[in-house]
Scaffold this active site. Sequence first.
Site, PDB file in Angstrom:
ATOM      1  N   GLY A   1       0.828  -1.210   0.000  1.00  0.00           N
ATOM      2  CA  GLY A   1       0.000   0.000   0.000  1.00  0.00           C
ATOM      3  C   GLY A   1       0.851   1.244   0.000  1.00  0.00           C
ATOM      4  N   ASN A   2       0.246   2.382   0.271  1.00  0.00           N
ATOM      5  CA  ASN A   2       0.997   3.637   0.303  1.00  0.00           C
ATOM      6  C   ASN A   2       0.469   4.549   1.417  1.00  0.00           C
ATOM      7  OD1 ASN A   2      -1.162   5.401  -0.875  1.00  0.00           O
ATOM      8  ND2 ASN A   2      -0.916   3.936  -2.567  1.00  0.00           N
ATOM      9  N   ARG A   3       1.083   5.728   1.545  1.00  0.00           N
ATOM     10  CA  ARG A   3       0.790   6.590   2.702  1.00  0.00           C
ATOM     11  C   ARG A   3      -0.419   7.503   2.509  1.00  0.00           C
ATOM     12  NH1 ARG A   3       5.386   6.151   5.857  1.00  0.00           N
ATOM     13  NH2 ARG A   3       7.251   5.656   4.666  1.00  0.00           N
ATOM     14  N   SER A   4      -1.151   7.360   1.428  1.00  0.00           N
ATOM     15  CA  SER A   4      -2.301   8.240   1.209  1.00  0.00           C
ATOM     16  C   SER A   4      -3.358   8.034   2.302  1.00  0.00           C
ATOM     17  CB  SER A   4      -2.922   7.920  -0.153  1.00  0.00           C
ATOM     18  OG  SER A   4      -4.202   8.497  -0.235  1.00  0.00           O
TER      19      SER A   4
ATOM     20  N   ALA B   1      -4.489   7.413  -4.735  1.00  0.00           N
ATOM     21  CA  ALA B   1      -3.113   6.974  -4.973  1.00  0.00           C
ATOM     22  C   ALA B   1      -3.199   5.484  -5.291  1.00  0.00           C
ATOM     23  CB  ALA B   1      -2.265   7.222  -3.736  1.00  0.00           C
TER      24      ALA B   1
END
Length: 417
Positions: free
Chosen positions: A217-220, A284
């Site tokens: 995943g990502n930090r969004s 994102a």
Amino acid sequence: MAQEKGRFTDSRVVLHVCGGIAAVKVPELISSLRKEGAEVRVALTSAATSFISPLSLRALAGHPVHLGLLEVDDTLEGAGMPHLELAGWADIHLVVPATASTLARMAAGIADDVVTSTLLATTAPVLVAPAMETNMWEHPATRVNCALLAQRGVHFVGPVSGRLASGKEGEGRMAEPAAILAAAAFLLVEPGPLAGVEVLVTSGGTREAVDPVRYLGNRSSGRMGLCLAEEAAWRGASVHLVTAADLSPSSPAVAVARVETAEQMRDAALTVLPKVRLVLMAAAVADYKVARPARSKLHRGDVPQLRLDLVPTVDVLAAILDKRRPGCLVVGFAAETEDVRERGLAKLARKGCDMLVANPVFGDHSAMGGDSAEGIALMADGREISLPWASKEEVAKRIIDLAQGLLELDQGVLGPE
Ligand code: CTP
């Protein structure tokens, strides 16, 4: 009671109270509504009187409360028929808490007490805040009743998950008073410049499974997309928010579809795309997914070195651009760690959207994850507009201003088609 100027100044609100333990929150609602300028009248079902005292509600509202169809209220103008007087008097009706039984009676058009008769007689907006045990909320009868009411234009706020009257945890807890007030305030605003326009917003970071418990995943946080969705709703748009984040909008004009993966986001977006005139692609989206996610949990020591075989995900924006109808405007986003403007311009040209918002994700002013953002709006017509560091609410307003300008340019005066 001293009145502050607020979201409900000069608004006439009828609160319909039903028999559920969440009725104990009604006094707080009445006080907040009056503090924000509303005039409040209260109607109760007979079951409600077992949970809350009509005398307390009368004192808080500053008006007699309505308990029956035949009780004349001399403080209301009319022919001595409380349900017709209340129905015509109100700018908005709030059903708090809305029990399964009252929702069923509303859906069936039954008018056997002052609450259901008033709701049947009114043309003002109706907002319901359901509260009941999870099994009752999920029962097919309740599902059908709610779908029918929503289709007829009744607005819903909640329920949310949490502790229920039985002590169990689950979906069915009434939305908090602040959320009910926010939803009511949305319904009372005059039709804005985006009235009749359907908008699609994507938000949050998509997640791709590694195994049943882990993901890439990502930090969004999904906050920028949430602010965009709420701002568009404030301006009168009907918004479809396809989100991989856990945030919930307070506007009943935002319909939420929760997704996890890029593929699910594409499918949910394409489902609503045919009716949409503006797309704000703030999500994102993960660019890669694990080719073959493990079926069971991977354990430390299973292999000396774990290698993940990654393959590209679908490009949601490309699918939207490919399938959009003529006149549908598409805004892309790009979070960049370097050469923000140059990479943004290249992406705008490569992707072929009408506008691209490029945000830096380095230094003190990173847009990713926090409550503030900055960036630059790059328009397909060559304009470049700087978006200075500000709260995401403020940045969202500026982005919607620009998108609205493009829609007006493209389609003349906005309005329902
Ligand atoms: N996007 C998308 N689907 C993807 C990847 C990105 O819809 N699989 C969208 C994003 O929501 C955003 C825009 O495309 O609106 C740009 O995303 P970004 O990740 O910056 O671009 P990429 O296409 O991934 O390009 P690069 O990896 O070169 O940055």
